[in-house]
Scaffold this motif. Structure first.
Motif, mmCIF file in Angstrom:
data_model
loop_
_atom_site.group_PDB
_atom_site.id
_atom_site.type_symbol
_atom_site.label_atom_id
_atom_site.label_comp_id
_atom_site.label_asym_id
_atom_site.label_seq_id
_atom_site.Cartn_x
_atom_site.Cartn_y
_atom_site.Cartn_z
ATOM 1 N N PHE A 1 38.012 34.928 18.610
ATOM 2 C CA PHE A 1 38.924 35.073 19.748
ATOM 3 C C PHE A 1 39.061 36.541 20.150
ATOM 4 C CE2 PHE A 1 41.183 30.938 18.466
ATOM 5 C CZ PHE A 1 40.327 30.195 19.270
ATOM 6 N N GLY A 2 39.074 37.436 19.190
ATOM 7 C CA GLY A 2 39.140 38.860 19.496
ATOM 8 C C GLY A 2 37.906 39.336 20.238
ATOM 9 N N LEU A 3 36.735 38.901 19.805
ATOM 10 C CA LEU A 3 35.495 39.254 20.481
ATOM 11 C C LEU A 3 35.468 38.676 21.890
ATOM 12 C CD1 LEU A 3 32.708 40.571 20.354
ATOM 13 C CD2 LEU A 3 31.835 38.410 19.437
ATOM 14 N N LEU A 4 35.936 37.441 22.044
ATOM 15 C CA LEU A 4 35.999 36.813 23.365
ATOM 16 C C LEU A 4 36.936 37.593 24.290
ATOM 17 C CD1 LEU A 4 35.170 34.396 25.149
ATOM 18 C CD2 LEU A 4 37.189 33.224 24.274
ATOM 19 N N ALA A 5 38.068 38.036 23.782
ATOM 20 C CA ALA A 5 39.014 38.814 24.590
ATOM 21 C C ALA A 5 38.392 40.143 25.033
ATOM 22 C CB ALA A 5 40.293 39.065 23.807
ATOM 23 N N VAL A 6 37.664 40.790 24.156
ATOM 24 C CA VAL A 6 37.005 42.052 24.515
ATOM 25 C C VAL A 6 35.943 41.812 25.568
ATOM 26 C CG1 VAL A 6 35.500 43.874 23.627
ATOM 27 C CG2 VAL A 6 37.520 43.207 22.343
ATOM 28 N N LEU A 7 35.167 40.752 25.437
ATOM 29 C CA LEU A 7 34.127 40.457 26.423
ATOM 30 C C LEU A 7 34.723 40.121 27.789
ATOM 31 C CD1 LEU A 7 31.604 38.410 24.269
ATOM 32 C CD2 LEU A 7 31.405 40.769 25.062
ATOM 33 N N ILE A 8 35.816 39.379 27.809
ATOM 34 C CA ILE A 8 36.475 39.056 29.078
ATOM 35 C C ILE A 8 37.008 40.327 29.736
ATOM 36 C CG2 ILE A 8 38.496 37.907 30.066
ATOM 37 C CD1 ILE A 8 37.963 35.598 28.141
ATOM 38 N N SER A 9 37.597 41.203 28.942
ATOM 39 C CA SER A 9 38.125 42.443 29.519
ATOM 40 C C SER A 9 37.000 43.334 30.039
ATOM 41 C CB SER A 9 38.985 43.188 28.507
ATOM 42 O OG SER A 9 38.196 43.619 27.426
ATOM 43 N N ALA B 1 34.141 42.247 31.245
ATOM 44 C CA ALA B 1 33.685 41.611 32.489
ATOM 45 C C ALA B 1 34.633 41.935 33.642
ATOM 46 C CB ALA B 1 33.565 40.101 32.288
ATOM 47 N N ALA B 2 35.937 41.908 33.373
ATOM 48 C CA ALA B 2 36.912 42.251 34.411
ATOM 49 C C ALA B 2 36.754 43.711 34.826
ATOM 50 C CB ALA B 2 38.329 41.985 33.908
ATOM 51 N N LEU B 3 36.494 44.592 33.880
ATOM 52 C CA LEU B 3 36.287 46.003 34.184
ATOM 53 C C LEU B 3 35.048 46.205 35.047
ATOM 54 C CD1 LEU B 3 37.250 48.911 33.698
ATOM 55 C CD2 LEU B 3 35.785 48.935 31.695
ATOM 56 N N VAL B 4 33.971 45.492 34.730
ATOM 57 C CA VAL B 4 32.747 45.600 35.530
ATOM 58 C C VAL B 4 32.999 45.100 36.943
ATOM 59 C CG1 VAL B 4 30.425 44.628 35.783
ATOM 60 C CG2 VAL B 4 31.152 45.561 33.594
ATOM 61 N N LEU B 5 33.704 43.980 37.096
ATOM 62 C CA LEU B 5 34.014 43.465 38.431
ATOM 63 C C LEU B 5 34.885 44.440 39.221
ATOM 64 C CD1 LEU B 5 34.641 39.679 37.714
ATOM 65 C CD2 LEU B 5 32.762 40.710 38.978
ATOM 66 N N LEU B 6 35.858 45.030 38.573
ATOM 67 C CA LEU B 6 36.721 45.994 39.240
ATOM 68 C C LEU B 6 35.938 47.235 39.666
ATOM 69 C CD1 LEU B 6 39.616 46.765 40.054
ATOM 70 C CD2 LEU B 6 39.855 47.792 37.810
ATOM 71 N N LEU B 7 35.088 47.736 38.800
ATOM 72 C CA LEU B 7 34.273 48.900 39.121
ATOM 73 C C LEU B 7 33.311 48.591 40.267
ATOM 74 C CD1 LEU B 7 33.657 51.816 38.291
ATOM 75 C CD2 LEU B 7 31.943 50.911 36.734
ATOM 76 N N ALA B 8 32.716 47.406 40.256
ATOM 77 C CA ALA B 8 31.815 47.014 41.348
ATOM 78 C C ALA B 8 32.573 46.911 42.656
ATOM 79 C CB ALA B 8 31.137 45.686 41.007
ATOM 80 N N SER B 9 33.785 46.396 42.612
ATOM 81 C CA SER B 9 34.594 46.286 43.825
ATOM 82 C C SER B 9 34.940 47.657 44.383
ATOM 83 C CB SER B 9 35.875 45.508 43.517
ATOM 84 O OG SER B 9 36.743 45.542 44.603
ATOM 85 N N VAL B 10 35.332 48.572 43.527
ATOM 86 C CA VAL B 10 35.685 49.919 43.967
ATOM 87 C C VAL B 10 34.463 50.633 44.534
ATOM 88 C CG1 VAL B 10 36.381 52.198 43.126
ATOM 89 C CG2 VAL B 10 37.659 50.177 42.449
ATOM 90 N N LEU B 11 33.339 50.522 43.851
ATOM 91 C CA LEU B 11 32.135 51.199 44.323
ATOM 92 C C LEU B 11 31.616 50.593 45.623
ATOM 93 C CD1 LEU B 11 30.177 51.882 41.031
ATOM 94 C CD2 LEU B 11 31.399 53.500 42.458
#
Length: 81
Positions: A28-36, A38-48
């Motif tokens: 569950f900890g690894l899954l939480a890190v992977l989800i976060s 992915a959210a960071l990559v989506l946010l960075l792509a949106s900003v760029l």
């Protein structure tokens, strides 16, 4: 009180349950890190994607230097309007 252990090398049912819970916790900890991530990559792509067009903006005519006789400050080469 619990019964004494028979051997240190033979895991009992409590140890098996505890190891399974530890494995779930780590998963569950690894899954939480992977989800976060992915959210960071989506946010960075949106900003760029919304900001990269600003770097290709054409030069504004108001920034071009004016003839020398109309300069207010020769060091900055800006025009009087």
């Amino acid at each position: 009180m619990t019964s004494p252990r028979k051997s240190l090398f033979q895991p009992d049912s409590r140890t098996a349950r505890r190891n399974a819970a530890e494995s779930r916790f780590r998963s569950f900890g690894l899954l939480a890190v992977l989800i976060s991530l992915a959210a960071l990559v989506l946010l960075l792509a949106s900003v760029l994607s919304s900001g990269l067009g600003r770097f290709a903006r054409p030069i504004s005519i108001s920034r071009l230097p004016c003839p020398r006789r109309r300069w207010i400050n020769p060091a900055r080469a800006t025009c009087r309007r």
